[in-house]
Design a protein around this motif. Sequence first.
Motif: not given
Length: 150
Positions: A5-11, A92-100, A148-150
Amino acid sequence: MTPISIRREAVARACLKRFEGRQMQFGSADCVRLAAHAMHKLNVPVPLLKGVRYRSELGAAKALNAAGFADLAEAMDAMGFARIAPAMAWPGDIVAGRSRDDGPFRYALSVVHEYGAKRTIAFGPNGFCGVGTPDLTNPDDVFAWRVSHG
C-alpha cells in the motif's frame, strides 16, 4: 500500512507530481501516458507503446487502430491485467470510463488515487489533469484493471 500500500500510494503521488495541472497534449500528457507512467512506477513494462509516437488525436487514433484495437479498453485487456470491479481498485490501478461521444477512443484512462476508485487522477473535460471523482454509476461504461507490479 503494508509495503504494497505504501508503494502504490507513492505511485499515485508520482503520477500527480508529473501530470497534475498539465494541459492535455497528445503524445506527452494524455490519458495513455498517465496510465503508462503508473505502470512504469510499478515496474510493469508497457510493450504496446514501444516505438509508438503521435502528436494529435488523429495520430493517436491511427496508432490505436494500427495496433489492432477498437478502443482503449481492448488495449488495456491486451496488457494481461485482471479486470476488477472499480470498487476493488487500489492506488495505481487503471480505470477506464466513457470518453466524449464524438471521440475515437470510446474510453479515457485514469489512475486510481484513492482505494475503491473513489477518486482518480485523470484529464478532465477542461483538458487539465487533476484528481476528481469518477462517474461509477453505470457499470457497463466503467472498467478497472489491477496493475500487477513487478
